[in-house]
Design an enzyme around this catalytic site. Structure first.
Site, PDB file in Angstrom:
ATOM      1  N   LYS A  71       0.817  -1.220   0.000  1.00 61.37           N
ATOM      2  CA  LYS A  71       0.000   0.000   0.000  1.00 61.37           C
ATOM      3  C   LYS A  71       0.851   1.271   0.000  1.00 61.37           C
ATOM      4  O   LYS A  71       0.436   2.310  -0.459  1.00 61.37           O
ATOM      5  CB  LYS A  71      -0.930   0.028   1.216  1.00 61.37           C
ATOM      6  N   GLU A  81       6.021  -5.893   8.653  1.00 60.99           N
ATOM      7  CA  GLU A  81       5.371  -5.317   7.466  1.00 60.99           C
ATOM      8  C   GLU A  81       5.828  -3.880   7.239  1.00 60.99           C
ATOM      9  O   GLU A  81       5.010  -2.947   7.227  1.00 60.99           O
ATOM     10  CB  GLU A  81       3.846  -5.349   7.644  1.00 60.99           C
ATOM     11  N   HIS A 136       0.565  -3.420  14.986  1.00 60.23           N
ATOM     12  CA  HIS A 136       1.151  -2.274  14.273  1.00 60.23           C
ATOM     13  C   HIS A 136       1.302  -1.158  15.306  1.00 60.23           C
ATOM     14  O   HIS A 136       0.308  -0.721  15.884  1.00 60.23           O
ATOM     15  CB  HIS A 136       0.254  -1.839  13.122  1.00 60.23           C
TER      16      HIS A 136
HETATM   17  C1  LIG Z   1      -1.486  -3.509   8.260  1.00 60.00           C
HETATM   18  C2  LIG Z   1      -0.392  -2.582   7.921  1.00 60.00           C
HETATM   19  N1  LIG Z   1       0.874  -3.062   7.877  1.00 60.00           N
HETATM   20  C3  LIG Z   1       1.916  -2.274   7.543  1.00 60.00           C
HETATM   21  C4  LIG Z   1       1.732  -0.936   7.220  1.00 60.00           C
HETATM   22  C5  LIG Z   1       2.930  -0.119   6.848  1.00 60.00           C
HETATM   23  O1  LIG Z   1       3.185   0.848   7.793  1.00 60.00           O
HETATM   24  P1  LIG Z   1       4.473   1.769   7.692  1.00 60.00           P
HETATM   25  O2  LIG Z   1       4.479   2.412   6.363  1.00 60.00           O
HETATM   26  O3  LIG Z   1       4.318   2.730   8.797  1.00 60.00           O
HETATM   27  O4  LIG Z   1       5.674   0.889   7.899  1.00 60.00           O
HETATM   28  C6  LIG Z   1       0.441  -0.379   7.283  1.00 60.00           C
HETATM   29  C7  LIG Z   1       0.210   1.031   6.977  1.00 60.00           C
HETATM   30  O5  LIG Z   1      -0.874   1.525   6.900  1.00 60.00           O
HETATM   31  C8  LIG Z   1      -0.646  -1.242   7.633  1.00 60.00           C
HETATM   32  O6  LIG Z   1      -1.893  -0.774   7.684  1.00 60.00           O
END
Ligand SMILES: Cc1ncc(COP(=O)(O)O)c(C=O)c1O
Length: 462
Positions: free
Chosen positions: A69, A275, A197
């Site tokens: 994403k 993640e 998270h």
């Molecule tokens: C379920 C989940 N995992 C991982 C991420 C990635 O987070 P970050 O970019 O802060 O590492 C997000 C971000 O929205 C998320 O919703």
């Protein structure tokens, strides 16, 4: 078999001796001579690889599953796929993207606690089994659509040290976990682990320490209910770049390693994944925007001629990007947006409080406020570093303004290193070799018949 060519990855080589900054300077020079002064990005895939190497060096026990994403551009995910990361996907589209690049379903986690049944069915049909949940209704849905799922219970953790919090919307409170696990057992579902998270752009390493400790408690609760959990997912939250002399990520890594060794030592056999989103692409991207309008304001006394006005001068710039294109994430408080004028400031040059607005008719379309910058003129350029996260994936075409295009580049040295890593991971590399007569940039062109099969692993092993 993966095809390893610059064309397949979607980048061109940086000419030897040319830096990304040189490339941006050249492009600005060329555009400045024309009317087409659209904003543009340059993204260095070598930087994505360097971030990967940093990760592997600092937290080697934790396998990254990149959060697609954050930036789903094909060259980015293609590079990470070659490096061997897994992927956190939130939708059928993201799962399809990764499958289309040949990523094995075991390297994908469907990490969205709320899933549309059609997306769940897609996951099942394509062998994607790892997925998260945090409530009963989702368990029922999963039991109906994919009984072979391998579930991770997402827990709510303390996210107060992060710029963008998550735990109000996502994650089961610890006291709810036994009930949820019993419900999963009743439905005959297999819960294999815990995820959390700590919030995006986490500013405090202790957040991971606390969350891992919470996860340990849930592993123990699960054992009492008859689940032997084997997977811990540390989620995202890691910073996308280091500030001079401060590496928050390295501090986090020290705490994470220590806490894992205490609560999930290697001897437990628990696999650790994470993640990270912004960690990988942020620092690879530089955005160049053109100043299309400028307004200078001074206090009344300056207009009356009582003083020269320099002390009371504030400047508003209007640039051809904004919150509806690259800067959607500035709606989050304190997000790091670091503008600079393209023209380097001279020693002793005066700086002014500067507000940078986007180009749309939206009154809230403001990128930064009262940021100290040397004076720039209409037609000149501004640069923004670290722009690879939550920018190109959140753009709209509001008011009909185009999305800035991205030029992906890499040095030959970085490319060779990437090939070595991919081959060492067992990828059979189908390599496009440039002929000695090619121009330095020409080897990104596919010339049928030139492709040769290399097994670099074999070569390295000699
Ligand atoms: C379920 C989940 N995992 C991982 C991420 C990635 O987070 P970050 O970019 O802060 O590492 C997000 C971000 O929205 C998320 O919703």
């Amino acid at each position: 078999m993966s095809t390893f060519t610059p064309e397949d990855f979607g980048f061109t080589f940086l000419k030897d001796g040319t830096s990304v900054q040189d490339l941006i300077d050249q492009r600005i020079k060329a555009l400045s001579a024309s009317d087409a002064k659209d904003a543009f990005y340059v993204a260095d895939l070598g930087e994505v690889m360097r971030r990967y190497l940093l990760w592997v060096r600092e937290i080697p026990r934790v396998t990254p599953f990149y959060a697609v994403k954050c930036n789903a551009s094909r060259p980015i995910v293609r590079t990470l796929a070659a490096l061997g990361t897994g992927f956190d996907c939130a939708s059928k589209y993201e799962m399809h993207l990764m499958m289309s690049l040949g990523v094995d379903p075991s390297r994908i986690i469907y990490s969205n606690t709320i899933k549309q049944p059609s997306n769940l069915k897609y996951a099942t049909a394509h062998g994607i089994q790892k997925m998260t949940f945090d409530n009963e209704a989702e368990l029922v849905k999963i039991a109906q659509c994919c009984e072979n799922a391998k579930l991770l219970l997402r827990i709510a953790v303390d996210d107060s040290g992060s710029m963008l919090t998550m735990s109000k919307k996502f994650g089961a409170k610890l006291e709810r976990c036994p009930e949820l696990l019993k419900q999963a057992k009743k439905l005959g579902l297999d819960v294999i682990g815990v995820s959390f998270h700590v919030g995006s752009y986490c500013m405090t390493p202790v957040a991971y320490t606390k969350a891992i400790t919470n996860a340990r408690d849930v592993f123990d609760m699960a054992a009492k209910i008859g689940y032997k959990m084997t997977l811990l997912d540390l989620g995202g939250g890691y910073p996308g770049f280091s500030l001079p002399n401060i590496s928050l990520f390295k501090e986090m890594a020290v705490d994470i390693n220590k806490t894992l060794d205490k609560y999930f030592p290697v001897s437990t056999g628990v696999q650790i994944i994470s993640e990270p989103g912004r960690f990988f692409p942020s620092s690879a991207y530089t955005l160049a925007v053109n100043i299309i309008g400028k307004r200078v304001d001074m206090e009344k006394s300056a207009y009356d001629g009582k003083e020269d006005g320099a002390n009371s001068k504030t400047i508003s710039y209007y640039v051809n990007d904004g919150i509806h294109t690259s800067f959607g994430s500035v709606i989050f408080p304190y997000a790091y947006v670091l503008p600079s004028t393209h023209k380097r400031s001279k020693p002793g040059e005066r700086f002014y409080p500067s507000t940078i607005y986007g180009q749309t008719c939206d009154g809230h379309d403001q990128i930064v406020e009262d940021y100290s910058l040397p004076e720039a003129q209409e037609g000149e350029w501004m640069l923004f570093n670290h722009m690879g996260a939550y920018t190109v994936t959140t753009m709209t075409e509001f008011n009909g303004f185009p999305k800035p295009e991205t030029q992906f580049v890499m040095t030959r040295k970085a490319w060779q290193r990437l090939l070595q890593i991919a081959a060492a991971k067992g990828d059979q590399v189908l390599l496009q070799q440039p002929s000695p007569h090619d121009e330095p940039d020409a080897c990104c062109l596919v010339k049928p018949g030139l492709a040769r099969k290399h097994n670099l692993k074999g070569k390295e092993g000699k």
